[in-house]
Design a protein around this motif. Structure first.
Motif, short mmCIF file in Angstrom:
data_model
loop_
_atom_site.label_atom_id
_atom_site.label_comp_id
_atom_site.label_asym_id
_atom_site.label_seq_id
_atom_site.Cartn_x
_atom_site.Cartn_y
_atom_site.Cartn_z
N CYS A 37 8.66 4.53 -4.36
CA CYS A 37 9.93 5.20 -4.04
C CYS A 37 10.29 4.98 -2.58
N ASN A 96 12.17 15.78 -4.56
CA ASN A 96 11.63 15.03 -5.69
C ASN A 96 12.04 15.74 -6.98
N CYS A 118 11.19 7.09 -10.25
CA CYS A 118 9.91 7.09 -9.53
C CYS A 118 8.94 6.02 -10.04
#
Lengths: 215, 215
Positions: B126, B149, B190
């Motif tokens: 990421c 996140n 991700c």
């Protein structure tokens, strides 16, 4: 005790420094130096931020530190990482066992948002003191991220609520941090009533030069 | 579904975008736009970072956000703050109720430090994807701090231990974030096995233009 240096000269054990209440200071550490931060009267907080001396784009990262240590509560043996995933500090001795790395340093806006009306105006802040501490090194205010808030007593409950309590530090207790690279450090004696049980106290510190600390 | 734009043109509801597994994208939001992030297959994580469009020194701050919301678990109604204590986003709708703002985006070093030997080499991350996403806007890698996140299932136990579990997001569940200022946003699907139950899946997103969302 003497006042913090206005130059970039690092303090020594023979010449410790006292950070006056609601102020801060900036200094350099060499790799291997041990920074000793002492709460001389108890129940006080000291915000710490660090940048790599040879590259001010490398900074102490709460997120990398939480990730690699797999904890939000840091103590003896833990290593503090930079945004580039390099170790900046190792915690060698922790008399208190409670520090915070979740929250940003108190700022004018902190007092506007979280404190009673009228608190903010003219109120010293750790953010403002870190800005002043880092200015001689050319580090800009927007570069200051979440700080390691030494002795700050922040507990997260099972619902995620952040609770700030009085520090549990007793007079004379310390945190020792070994620099794992050359660093520029900013350090404060906290300005926020809500973090230190309503009092404003000093913070003491000195540096044990690399290679001279008995392990 | 189409692929992410290579220009800075923002997607629209009529033309949603799919972020391919282990990739990322960058785009602009105008004040009032609502960014809708969807987990199309479930159990996937999407790292988000944002900078003020008119000043790239202003960035989304986990520390300011935890401080002002007094929680580490963010959901509907919470506001996400910049390092300058200005509101960047308001969370309007949260189907999942579990996101992380403690940890940094996975990087090559994450895989070196936390994963089995050999994982890191050539592994997408990421962080790497955000670097690419922000590069066209002139934002440097060292400016990327702790990310929001989205859908990442991180629980902190009473001892402070950080536990990463499989996301609890179900297929089609979403998080809606209203931009409270003009923003440059980076968003990923991700790349870390440990965050999405060992699978690599896409992330969908679109933008509801300012003033057109039914409240």
């Amino acid at each position: 005790m003497t006042q913090p240096p206005t130059s970039t000269e690092a303090p020594t054990e023979a010449r410790p420094y006292r950070i006056a209440p609601q102020t801060g200071t900036g200094f350099c550490l060499q790799k291997g130096d041990v920074l000793v931060v002492i709460d001389p009267m108890g129940e006080q907080v000291s915000d710490l931020m660090a940048f790599a001396a040879d590259n001010q784009d490398e900074w102490l990262s709460s997120g990398r530190t939480f990730d690699y240590n797999e904890t939000i509560y840091l103590t003896t043996g833990h290593r503090l990482y930079s945004n580039r995933s390099r170790v900046m500090f190792t915690l060698l001795r922790d008399d208190v066992g409670r520090h915070d790395f979740l929250l940003t340093p108190c700022s004018t806006e902190t007092f506007e948002i979280l404190y009673p009306p009228g608190t903010a105006e003219g109120h010293p802040s750790c953010f403002g003191n870190l800005v002043k501490a880092f200015a001689p090194f050319g580090i800009q205010p927007d570069q200051i991220p979440t700080t390691l808030n030494i002795f700050m007593n922040v507990l997260v409950d099972e619902k995620g609520k952040v609770n700030i309590g009085p520090p549990i530090s007793q007079p004379g207790q310390r945190l020792e941090l070994r620099a794992e690279m050359d660093l520029i450090v900013g350090l404060t004696a906290c300005s926020a009533e809500g973090s230190n049980n309503g009092t404003f106290k000093p913070i003491d510190y000195f540096v044990i030069p690399a290679g001279t600390r008995a392990e």
